[in-house]
Design an enzyme around this catalytic site. Structure first.
Site, short mmCIF file in Angstrom:
data_model
loop_
_atom_site.label_atom_id
_atom_site.label_comp_id
_atom_site.label_asym_id
_atom_site.label_seq_id
_atom_site.Cartn_x
_atom_site.Cartn_y
_atom_site.Cartn_z
N ARG A 1 -2.76 -5.97 -15.52
CA ARG A 1 -2.77 -7.00 -14.79
C ARG A 1 -2.64 -7.76 -14.67
NH1 ARG A 1 -7.53 -6.44 -11.10
NH2 ARG A 1 -6.09 -5.67 -9.64
N LYS B 1 -8.78 0.61 -12.11
CA LYS B 1 -9.41 1.43 -11.89
C LYS B 1 -9.34 1.98 -9.96
CE LYS B 1 -12.46 -1.70 -12.84
NZ LYS B 1 -12.03 -2.48 -14.05
N THR B 2 -8.54 0.90 -9.65
CA THR B 2 -8.17 0.84 -8.32
C THR B 2 -6.98 1.56 -8.32
OG1 THR B 2 -8.42 -1.03 -7.83
CG2 THR B 2 -7.52 0.27 -6.08
P1 ADP Z 1 -8.58 -2.74 -11.29
O1 ADP Z 1 -8.76 -1.71 -9.53
O2 ADP Z 1 -8.63 -2.12 -12.08
O3 ADP Z 1 -9.12 -4.47 -11.80
P2 ADP Z 1 -5.79 -2.21 -10.43
O4 ADP Z 1 -6.42 -0.83 -10.58
O5 ADP Z 1 -5.67 -3.24 -9.31
O6 ADP Z 1 -7.03 -2.70 -11.27
O7 ADP Z 1 -4.55 -2.78 -11.92
C1 ADP Z 1 -4.02 -4.01 -11.92
C2 ADP Z 1 -2.50 -3.53 -11.78
O8 ADP Z 1 -1.87 -3.28 -12.76
C3 ADP Z 1 -1.53 -2.68 -10.78
O9 ADP Z 1 -0.49 -3.85 -10.48
C4 ADP Z 1 -1.47 -0.86 -11.60
O10 ADP Z 1 -0.43 -0.94 -10.86
C5 ADP Z 1 -1.45 -1.55 -12.82
N1 ADP Z 1 -1.80 -0.86 -13.81
C6 ADP Z 1 -3.35 -0.58 -14.62
N2 ADP Z 1 -3.18 0.34 -14.52
C7 ADP Z 1 -1.97 0.77 -15.10
C8 ADP Z 1 -1.07 1.81 -15.78
N3 ADP Z 1 -2.64 3.37 -16.46
N4 ADP Z 1 -0.44 2.53 -15.81
C9 ADP Z 1 0.47 1.47 -14.80
N5 ADP Z 1 0.22 0.63 -14.67
C10 ADP Z 1 -0.65 0.20 -14.64
#
Ligand code: ADP
Length: 354
Positions: free
Chosen positions: A245, A91-92
């Site tokens: 993650r 999401k982030t």
């Molecule tokens: P959330 O905000 O949902 O908790 P994040 O956006 O922080 O998750 O993602 C966690 C990790 O996984 C980050 O290092 C991100 O780069 C990686 N990641 C998440 N989704 C993807 C994706 N669709 N493709 C590549 N990397 C991803």
């Protein structure tokens, strides 16, 4: 005592418990950009920068790319987006991708960090034209702060009261058009007026095995690791609980193990040995998951049992179990939710015996 139980007993707060779990989708120290500063691409987390780099979630990516192209054509700012789903699913990352694609800056903060109206107003007034404000855990925004966000989202303005009593004055601040991206693990806890103000709402799904492998492959290139065997990618993806993650965290842990205790190669035996040390089994379940299943099997004879009762037996908090333990057990069909409570499935029972 089982390590899982100790964690729940010693860390009753949600974040405390999640911080300790290697298979948790929650971010841990050094894995997330700090808030509420604008995003930076350097630092410990290297994120995909464009929609093309973003692996999987095809339906969401398509919806976002259509919306972005349309608003760019009209010279408007991107619609507000609400993303819900378990932590660690990207999401982030999407907030950063949207800002990058729109040629603007992403600012990252969270509901609990904005605990006074002044915090929110201060953040909103810092935003430049077209910037993205990412609010994680938006369901935890205090109600008094939430009220300020409605006119900000709708009309890009906030009415802010200064002073109090007979000196009180309402000042209307005009904001630059911005895009709010809200993220939540608990969509049901969002108030209706807030939910209604998002133009795009989407639930993020757990990633299939092939997407996780692709994410791992791209990560090893970025991290300069050249020693991962096909069996290594497979073994890590299988234990990643559908969560990027977790996949990336397991990769780092296995790499350390392979370099220090193994031959340096990241293959299936290295993954199994490294993660056994962490208490992670072949399906990516850890001691907390197995304890949950065992309590349900042994204390409640397979259920149905109420969540509160299970949590009390485990010495933990029901909300924490619901947020960070149950979703994956439900996803892999080890647990079912019935009107009378949680039930262990035949597959869950088989795993415990197995
Ligand atoms: P959330 O905000 O949902 O908790 P994040 O956006 O922080 O998750 O993602 C966690 C990790 O996984 C980050 O290092 C991100 O780069 C990686 N990641 C998440 N989704 C993807 C994706 N669709 N493709 C590549 N990397 C991803």
């Amino acid at each position: 005592m089982f390590p899982g139980l100790a964690l729940i007993a010693h860390c009753p707060d949600d974040a405390g418990m999640a911080r300790e779990r290697i298979v948790s989708g929650e971010s841990q120290g050094g894995e997330k950009d700090s808030a509420p500063e604008p995003s930076v691409s350097s630092g410990p987390v290297v994120r995909p920068k464009t929609l093309q780099d973003y692996v999987g979630q095809a339906a969401l990516v398509e919806r976002l790319s259509i919306a972005m192209e349309a608003v760019k054509g009209r010279g408007e700012s991107m619609e507000h987006v609400l993303l819900h789903g378990p932590p660690g699913l990207g999401k982030t990352t999407l907030a950063h991708v949207i800002a990058n694609e729109m040629g603007s800056t992403a600012w990252v903060t969270s509901g609990p960090a904005l605990n006074k109206a002044a915090d929110l107003v201060g953040t909103l007034t810092k935003l430049g034209e077209g910037d993205v404000l990412f609010i994680d855990e938006i369901h935890r925004l205090p109600p008094a702060v939430e009220e300020y966000i409605y006119p900000a989202m709708e009309d890009f303005k906030v009415d802010f009261t200064v002073d109090s009593g007979m000196h009180a004055k309402v000042i209307t601040l005009t904001l630059k058009p911005f895009t709010l991206i809200g993220a939540t693990t608990r969509a049901g806890m969002l108030t209706q007026p807030l939910r209604a103000r998002f133009g795009i709402t989407h639930h993020l799904e757990y990633y299939p095995h092939s997407d996780l492998i692709e994410i791992l492959k791209r990560a090893v290139v970025r991290m300069g690791i050249s020693t991962v065997a096909v069996s290594g990618f497979d073994a890590i993806a299988e234990r990643s609980r559908g969560t990027p993650r977790v996949a990336l965290r397991l990769l780092r842990r296995v790499r350390d193990f392979a370099e220090v205790r193994g031959t340096g190669a990241i293959d299936a035996p290295a993954v199994t040995a490294a993660l056994k040390l962490e208490g992670v089994d072949d399906l990516g379940l850890d001691e907390i998951d197995r304890k949950y299943l065992r309590v349900l099997a042994e204390v409640y004879e397979g259920g149905p049992a109420g969540l509160e009762a299970i949590a009390a037996t485990m010495g933990g908090d029901a909300g924490t179990l619901e947020d960070i333990v149950e979703p994956y057990l439900l996803q892999i069909g080890f647990l079912s939710r019935t009107p009378r409570g949680r039930k262990l499935t035949a597959a869950g029972e088989g795993h415990l015996r197995g």
